[in-house]
Structures are given as C-alpha cells and as structure tokens.
Design a protein around this motif. Structure first.
Motif, PDB file in Angstrom:
ATOM      1  N   GLU A  13       0.447  -1.471   0.444  1.00 42.17           N
ATOM      2  CA  GLU A  13      -0.019   0.100   0.283  1.00 42.17           C
ATOM      3  C   GLU A  13       0.730   1.051   0.088  1.00 42.17           C
ATOM      4  O   GLU A  13       1.969   1.578   0.375  1.00 42.17           O
ATOM      5  N   ALA A  14       0.525   2.499  -0.648  1.00 42.64           N
ATOM      6  CA  ALA A  14       1.071   3.019  -0.999  1.00 42.64           C
ATOM      7  C   ALA A  14       1.782   4.187   0.135  1.00 42.64           C
ATOM      8  O   ALA A  14       2.796   4.179   0.760  1.00 42.64           O
ATOM      9  N   LEU A  15       1.028   4.080   1.848  1.00 45.80           N
ATOM     10  CA  LEU A  15       1.190   4.410   3.145  1.00 45.80           C
ATOM     11  C   LEU A  15       1.711   3.238   3.191  1.00 45.80           C
ATOM     12  O   LEU A  15       2.955   3.928   4.894  1.00 45.80           O
ATOM     13  N   ASP A  16       2.157   1.802   3.233  1.00 45.73           N
ATOM     14  CA  ASP A  16       3.220   1.070   4.365  1.00 45.73           C
ATOM     15  C   ASP A  16       4.543   1.526   3.485  1.00 45.73           C
ATOM     16  O   ASP A  16       5.712   0.111   4.005  1.00 45.73           O
ATOM     17  N   MET A  17       4.793   2.253   2.595  1.00 44.88           N
ATOM     18  CA  MET A  17       6.089   1.323   2.235  1.00 44.88           C
ATOM     19  C   MET A  17       7.229   2.330   2.719  1.00 44.88           C
ATOM     20  O   MET A  17       8.238   1.684   2.969  1.00 44.88           O
ATOM     21  N   ALA A  18       6.853   3.418   3.229  1.00 45.84           N
ATOM     22  CA  ALA A  18       8.290   3.635   3.967  1.00 45.84           C
ATOM     23  C   ALA A  18       8.279   2.817   5.013  1.00 45.84           C
ATOM     24  O   ALA A  18       9.920   2.913   4.960  1.00 45.84           O
ATOM     25  N   ASP A  19       7.496   2.168   5.309  1.00 44.85           N
ATOM     26  CA  ASP A  19       7.668   1.237   6.382  1.00 44.85           C
ATOM     27  C   ASP A  19       8.197  -0.124   6.052  1.00 44.85           C
ATOM     28  O   ASP A  19       8.552  -0.886   7.442  1.00 44.85           O
ATOM     29  N   ASN A  20       7.979  -0.362   4.859  1.00 51.24           N
ATOM     30  CA  ASN A  20       8.541  -2.175   4.507  1.00 51.24           C
ATOM     31  C   ASN A  20       9.513  -1.557   3.525  1.00 51.24           C
ATOM     32  O   ASN A  20      10.040  -1.913   3.256  1.00 51.24           O
ATOM     33  N   ARG A  21      10.462  -0.289   3.769  1.00 52.53           N
ATOM     34  CA  ARG A  21      11.986   0.227   3.354  1.00 52.53           C
ATOM     35  C   ARG A  21      12.806  -1.006   2.707  1.00 52.53           C
ATOM     36  O   ARG A  21      13.283  -0.893   1.584  1.00 52.53           O
ATOM     37  N   THR A  22      13.352  -1.833   3.966  1.00 50.94           N
ATOM     38  CA  THR A  22      14.196  -2.484   3.860  1.00 50.94           C
ATOM     39  C   THR A  22      13.419  -3.865   2.847  1.00 50.94           C
ATOM     40  O   THR A  22      14.162  -4.740   2.450  1.00 50.94           O
TER      41      THR A  22
END
Length: 264
Positions: free
Chosen positions: A138-147
């Motif tokens: 999801e767009a808002l989840d990408m930053a938290d799933n960067r690794t």
C-alpha cells in the motif's frame, strides 16, 4: 648534450600526452586504429600508449545507478508522487572487454570521459524491479517496508541477471530507497481518516463524561434525600429527649407536624 636534453624533454612530453593511466577501481580496454576492440583488460596502475588507437576506461567498482522521479503504482492502485532509489553494482574486471564488445551499445553509458559498462541495462532492470515491488505494498506502507522492498528489488535484479547469464559478470551490491512519497490525494485521505477517528474518540470521551456526571448527580440526589430524612428523625429525637428531661420549655410546631411520640 643540449640536443639530448631537448629530446628527453620532448619524449617526456609525448609520453605524458600519449599515455593513459588506469586508476584504481577501473580497467582499460584498448581500441585499435581499425576501431576493433582488443581482448583482455588493462589493469589499474598501468600506463598505456595512445599513439596508435585509443584506451577506454571503465569504472567497475561500486558504480552508483541513480533513479529519481519515478511514479510506480502501489497495491491500492494509487500512483506514488515520488520514488527515488540508488542501485550499487560491480563489474567483473575480467568480463569488461567482452561485455563492451558483445552487448548492445545502448546498454552502456558515457560520462566525463569514462564508459560505464551495462549502466543503462541496470537502470532498466532496476526500474522494472522497483515498479514490481511497489505493487506489493500500500502507498502509505512503503516507508515502513523500505528494507523489505530493497531486498526484493536486489533479488529481482539478480534473478534477471542469472536468466541472462550475466550473474558472473555483474554483481548487485546494494539497493537503497532514498525517498518515498505517496500522492497528495492519498495523504489527504489518510489525514481525513485520522481526523475522523480523533473526533469519534473525542465524542466517546464526552459521552462517557456525561454518563459519569449523570451517575454522580443521581448519587448526590439519593444521598441528599437520605440525609434530610435522617436529620429530621434526629431532630425529633432530640426534642423528645429534651422535653422528657425538662430542658425544653417552648416548642415551635411546624404546620405539617402531626404528632410527637414521647416516652412516659
């Protein structure tokens, strides 16, 4: 003697202008006067004449591929506002001549006199892997799933290299996602949802507060009625005892006073 000294100076000048030194982190490839690429690589630290033909230099260690202003589509079908990443790769120094000679010239890039072998090829593979990875989040989840995304992109590029039998020539060292920005619409929707949740929580708090106040007032009312009845009974008892003991001479009888019970 003077002529020998002059010739030495001229020879040094010619060597300085007619040689190319291969720097650390690079290899060289000689191109003959007939424009044919010669096999074998020129190693770092070597000086190579350029009177006949030319010498191309290839950076091969920790080459940074910068990908900016990408707009991949997320799992929620929203288009990202911005996505920037860097892919770092190495080239096997023993494969440079073959790669440059046999692969499509569009796969390579020229920059400030150096040739970056397979640079554009890595750019295209990296973009494909990034866009494929974005569809999993999801767009808002990408930053938290960067690794997780970085690992997936690296593995995807490596897999494609293996399929093209290039895994022995190119090594992907690292993938770094530098910037991830959802679209303004997605951000505004998320903010509106947060505001709505906060307002709902505030209303729930207000309702609970009102219920607690209502219970408090009811308790006070019940306690007040009991206290008044107790005080009236206590007052009547005191009057009764006063009359019996002869300490009360005058009694003011209220209009609703019906009877006064006294022990004889």
């Amino acid at each position: 003697m003077k002529h020998i000294f002059t010739l030495s100076i001229l020879a040094a000048a010619v060597l300085a202008t007619g040689c190319t030194r291969i720097e650390t982190g690079e290899v060289g490839v000689r191109v003959g006067f007939d424009k044919q690429i010669q096999t074998g690589e020129l190693l770092p630290g070597s000086f190579n004449q350029t009177f006949i033909g030319e010498v191309l230099t290839f950076p091969i260690k920790d080459v940074n591929v910068v990908l900016e202003n990408m707009t991949p589509v997320a799992k929620d079908n929203s288009t990202m506002k911005d996505f920037d990443a860097v892919v770092v790769y190495n080239i096997n120094p023993q494969q440079v001549s073959e790669l440059y000679a046999t692969k499509n010239k569009s796969f390579h890039a020229e920059f400030k006199g150096d040739t970056y072998v397979m640079y554009n090829y890595i750019v295209q593979n990296a973009r494909n892997a990034i866009y494929k990875s974005a569809r999993k989040h999801e767009a808002l989840d990408m930053a938290d799933n960067r690794t997780e995304m970085e690992n997936y992109i690296r593995e995807e590029i490596t897999r494609n290299l293996a399929e093209e039998k290039l895994d022995g020539s190119i090594t992907i060292n690292q993938v770094m996602i530098r910037n991830v920005l959802p679209s303004d619409t997605v951000v505004e929707s998320a903010n509106a949802l947060v505001r709505s949740k906060n307002e709902l929580k505030q209303k729930e708090v207000e309702v609970k507060t009102a219920e607690a106040e209502s219970r408090r007032m009811a308790a006070l009312a019940n306690n007040s009625s009991s206290s008044i009845a107790f005080m009236q009974a206590q007052a009547m008892l005191n009057i009764s005892e006063g009359i019996r003991n002869g300490r009360v001479q005058t009694i003011v009888v209220p209009s609703n006073f019906n009877a006064l019970m006294m022990n004889k």
